[in-house]
Design an enzyme around this catalytic site. Structure first.
Site, mmCIF file in Angstrom:
data_model
loop_
_atom_site.group_PDB
_atom_site.id
_atom_site.type_symbol
_atom_site.label_atom_id
_atom_site.label_comp_id
_atom_site.label_asym_id
_atom_site.label_seq_id
_atom_site.Cartn_x
_atom_site.Cartn_y
_atom_site.Cartn_z
ATOM 1 N N HIS A 1 -0.510 -2.849 -4.322
ATOM 2 C CA HIS A 1 -0.128 -3.655 -5.058
ATOM 3 C C HIS A 1 -0.287 -2.439 -6.088
ATOM 4 O O HIS A 1 -0.280 -3.565 -7.696
ATOM 5 C CB HIS A 1 -0.954 -4.232 -5.393
ATOM 6 C CG HIS A 1 -0.758 -5.947 -3.754
ATOM 7 N ND1 HIS A 1 0.787 -4.973 -3.034
ATOM 8 C CD2 HIS A 1 -1.551 -6.623 -3.839
ATOM 9 C CE1 HIS A 1 0.528 -6.313 -2.705
ATOM 10 N NE2 HIS A 1 -0.894 -6.912 -2.583
ATOM 11 N N ASP B 1 -1.061 -9.839 8.128
ATOM 12 C CA ASP B 1 -0.580 -9.632 7.247
ATOM 13 C C ASP B 1 0.861 -8.267 6.934
ATOM 14 O O ASP B 1 0.156 -6.682 7.785
ATOM 15 C CB ASP B 1 -1.282 -8.912 6.815
ATOM 16 C CG ASP B 1 -1.818 -8.116 4.910
ATOM 17 O OD1 ASP B 1 -0.745 -8.531 4.519
ATOM 18 O OD2 ASP B 1 -2.772 -8.045 4.304
ATOM 19 N N GLU C 1 6.254 -12.790 -0.030
ATOM 20 C CA GLU C 1 6.121 -10.943 -0.917
ATOM 21 C C GLU C 1 7.748 -10.938 -0.483
ATOM 22 O O GLU C 1 7.384 -9.654 0.016
ATOM 23 C CB GLU C 1 5.412 -10.221 -0.377
ATOM 24 C CG GLU C 1 3.563 -11.056 -0.876
ATOM 25 C CD GLU C 1 2.573 -10.239 -0.735
ATOM 26 O OE1 GLU C 1 2.416 -8.984 -1.243
ATOM 27 O OE2 GLU C 1 2.646 -10.687 0.413
ATOM 28 N N GLN D 1 6.736 -9.361 3.227
ATOM 29 C CA GLN D 1 5.402 -9.295 3.766
ATOM 30 C C GLN D 1 4.425 -10.958 3.779
ATOM 31 O O GLN D 1 4.894 -11.525 2.817
ATOM 32 C CB GLN D 1 4.603 -8.944 2.485
ATOM 33 C CG GLN D 1 2.981 -8.638 3.107
ATOM 34 C CD GLN D 1 2.896 -6.982 3.570
ATOM 35 O OE1 GLN D 1 3.685 -6.353 3.731
ATOM 36 N NE2 GLN D 1 1.801 -7.099 4.295
ATOM 37 N N ARG E 1 0.902 -1.542 0.153
ATOM 38 C CA ARG E 1 0.143 -0.150 0.213
ATOM 39 C C ARG E 1 0.930 1.063 -0.171
ATOM 40 O O ARG E 1 1.962 1.927 0.692
ATOM 41 C CB ARG E 1 -1.171 -0.295 1.194
ATOM 42 C CG ARG E 1 -2.231 -0.825 1.415
ATOM 43 C CD ARG E 1 -3.198 -1.430 2.214
ATOM 44 N NE ARG E 1 -3.668 -1.550 1.676
ATOM 45 C CZ ARG E 1 -3.471 -3.362 2.038
ATOM 46 N NH1 ARG E 1 -2.518 -4.075 2.370
ATOM 47 N NH2 ARG E 1 -4.710 -4.125 2.120
ATOM 48 N N HIS F 1 3.585 -12.340 -5.944
ATOM 49 C CA HIS F 1 2.599 -12.687 -5.235
ATOM 50 C C HIS F 1 1.415 -13.896 -5.048
ATOM 51 O O HIS F 1 0.317 -14.329 -4.679
ATOM 52 C CB HIS F 1 0.861 -11.778 -5.412
ATOM 53 C CG HIS F 1 0.405 -11.645 -4.168
ATOM 54 N ND1 HIS F 1 -0.264 -12.059 -3.305
ATOM 55 C CD2 HIS F 1 0.100 -10.236 -3.374
ATOM 56 C CE1 HIS F 1 -0.408 -11.797 -2.740
ATOM 57 N NE2 HIS F 1 -1.195 -10.094 -2.402
ATOM 58 N N SER F 2 2.611 -15.146 -5.184
ATOM 59 C CA SER F 2 2.600 -16.510 -4.968
ATOM 60 C C SER F 2 1.564 -17.037 -3.706
ATOM 61 O O SER F 2 2.268 -16.391 -2.420
ATOM 62 C CB SER F 2 3.819 -17.756 -4.876
ATOM 63 O OG SER F 2 4.076 -17.331 -6.287
ATOM 64 N N TYR F 3 1.061 -18.350 -3.361
ATOM 65 C CA TYR F 3 -0.513 -18.462 -2.332
ATOM 66 C C TYR F 3 0.149 -19.299 -1.786
ATOM 67 O O TYR F 3 0.076 -20.704 -2.822
ATOM 68 C CB TYR F 3 -1.804 -17.890 -2.422
ATOM 69 C CG TYR F 3 -1.882 -16.638 -2.544
ATOM 70 C CD1 TYR F 3 -2.006 -16.037 -3.321
ATOM 71 C CD2 TYR F 3 -2.859 -16.415 -1.186
ATOM 72 C CE1 TYR F 3 -2.141 -14.423 -3.135
ATOM 73 C CE2 TYR F 3 -3.596 -15.223 -1.316
ATOM 74 C CZ TYR F 3 -3.466 -14.166 -2.557
ATOM 75 O OH TYR F 3 -4.053 -13.608 -1.900
HETATM 76 C C1 BGC Z 1 -1.129 -7.507 1.957
HETATM 77 C C2 BGC Z 1 -2.913 -8.042 2.140
HETATM 78 C C3 BGC Z 1 -4.035 -7.846 0.531
HETATM 79 C C4 BGC Z 1 -3.027 -9.288 -0.207
HETATM 80 C C5 BGC Z 1 -3.736 -8.955 -1.439
HETATM 81 C C6 BGC Z 1 -1.634 -8.382 0.213
HETATM 82 O O1 BGC Z 1 0.078 -8.796 0.155
HETATM 83 O O2 BGC Z 1 -0.622 -7.295 2.118
HETATM 84 O O3 BGC Z 1 -3.468 -6.687 2.671
HETATM 85 O O4 BGC Z 1 -5.287 -8.155 0.230
HETATM 86 O O5 BGC Z 1 -1.747 -8.580 -0.190
HETATM 87 O O6 BGC Z 1 -4.091 -8.288 -2.201
#
Ligand code: BGC
Length: 373
Positions: free
Chosen positions: A134, A275, A338, A310, A109, A203-205
């Site tokens: 993002h 987070d 991240e 992150q 952010r 942003h891999s999960y």
């Molecule tokens: C952020 C979250 C967000 C997520 C998906 C993460 O990198 O820290 O707050 O909800 O991304 O957008």
């Protein structure tokens, strides 16, 4: 006699070289169909002797990562969708999870969607209440990158034009995804023609039990971070670098993710779980994080040269999104690591700088290594 010995030595050397060649990563390209505006999408498969990774030029998304468990059984350990259209639709819907996406220009952010640089104020596209998240609604995650096969992987290139989502400068970004053995390496390079700011990440999960297999609350996590950046209610860093010691944020020794996630802690409540940006100890390429899934025996080790990571426990997934194979992803279905500069750095001169000037070259590397225990 010496002659024969030499011949034998040469044959052994040759066999060794051939072996090394066989172990090379195979890279293939296939069509991923078309975007609604007709542009063609390409999908690249990077296959080594140990793992297989799929990457798409739309959003620079990592679509899948298939790695073995302790018994050699392969599974895809990242969340996502079956079809490129799933990523497109998610990018245009509320609550985008950014599965696997390349994030830019600015990961996480920026408060009130504005910052000042060289005495000039820039207004950014808002997509998270008052803030920008993002890179804004049309960030790098929703752009079509130019893909090119390179040894062991694929190179994606994108020109982010001066003023795009409010950011100054024409920014040329090149991201290389390469696979060698059990490692996926991401190299980011960027140059600009005007002073600007940037924060690039992926942003891999991850769910090391295999995507769609329950939650990551039982994963054991180690983070090489003795401080983190606490946030306010809008998930914007307060500016403080808070020691993790004595808090549920202390992962300097392994703890399961779920052990303290429900603790009576203001920061965990604000984040709806973890987070938060962790301030990585040390400098240069170093180990940032290790995740161990006792169920499968899979281990993920993250190495990076970035100052922060992150750690996000997919708190905003709520079962309403169906992912690969139609599986609904519940809260905590995965974790994100991240690697990044700190959120909102352009408004925090005390944080490591995210500024890039003409003539400079931004370069950063993150490696995701998969093993078993
Ligand atoms: C952020 C979250 C967000 C997520 C998906 C993460 O990198 O820290 O707050 O909800 O991304 O957008």
């Amino acid at each position: 006699m010496t002659y024969y010995k030499n011949v034998v030595v040469m044959l052994i050397l040759f066999a060794g070289m051939a072996g090394a060649l066989v172990a090379r990563t195979e890279v293939a390209e296939r069509s991923g169909g078309k975007l609604p505006d007709g542009r063609a999408v390409a999908i690249y498969t990077l296959k080594s002797d140990k793992m297989e990774v799929e990457v798409m030029n739309y959003g620079g998304d990592v679509l899948s990562i298939k790695v073995p468990d302790k018994n050699g059984k392969m599974a895809d350990v990242v969340l996502g969708f079956d079809d490129p259209s799933g990523y497109y639709e998610a990018n245009h819907a509320k609550g985008n999870p950014y599965f696997g996406a390349l994030i830019g220009r600015y990961g996480n952010r920026i408060a009130h969607a504005r910052f000042s640089l060289d005495g000039k104020e820039y207004a950014l596209a808002k997509n998270n209440g008052e803030n920008t998240l993002h890179g804004g609604p049309n960030g790098f995650h929703s752009q079509l990158w130019t893909g090119e096969i390179i040894p062991d992987g694929v190179q994606l290139k994108y020109l982010s034009k001066d003023g795009e989502e409010g950011y100054p400068g024409n920014l040329t970004v090149t991201v290389k995804y390469t696979v060698k053995g059990n490692e996926l390496k991401i190299d980011y390079v960027a140059t600009t023609d005007k002073d600007t700011v940037l924060n690039l990440t992926n942003h891999s999960y991850f769910n090391l039990s295999g995507q769609g297999n329950g939650t990551i609350l039982g994963d054991e996590l180690k983070l090489n971070a003795s401080r983190f950046t606490p946030v306010d209610a809008g998930l914007i860093p307060t500016g403080q670098l808070k020691p993790v010691a004595g808090t549920p944020f202390d992962f300097t020794k392994a703890h399961t993710v779920g052990e303290r996630i429900q603790a009576d802690d203001e920061q965990l409540k604000l984040g709806h779980g973890y987070d938060h940006n962790f301030v990585l100890d040390g400098k240069g390429m170093r180990e940032a994080a290790e995740v161990y899934d006792p169920a499968s025996g899979r281990v993920l080790t993250v190495t990076t040269d970035q100052p922060g990571v992150q750690f996000y426990t997919s708190n905003f997934l709520d079962g309403s999104l169906s992912g690969k194979g139609g599986v609904a992803y519940p809260r905590n279905a995965a974790l994100c690591l991240e690697t990044q500069y700190f959120p909102d750095s352009p408004n925090h001169p005390e944080f490591p700088t995210t500024e890039l000037k003409p003539g400079e070259k931004f370069h950063s590397t993150t490696i995701f290594r998969f093993s078993t225990r």
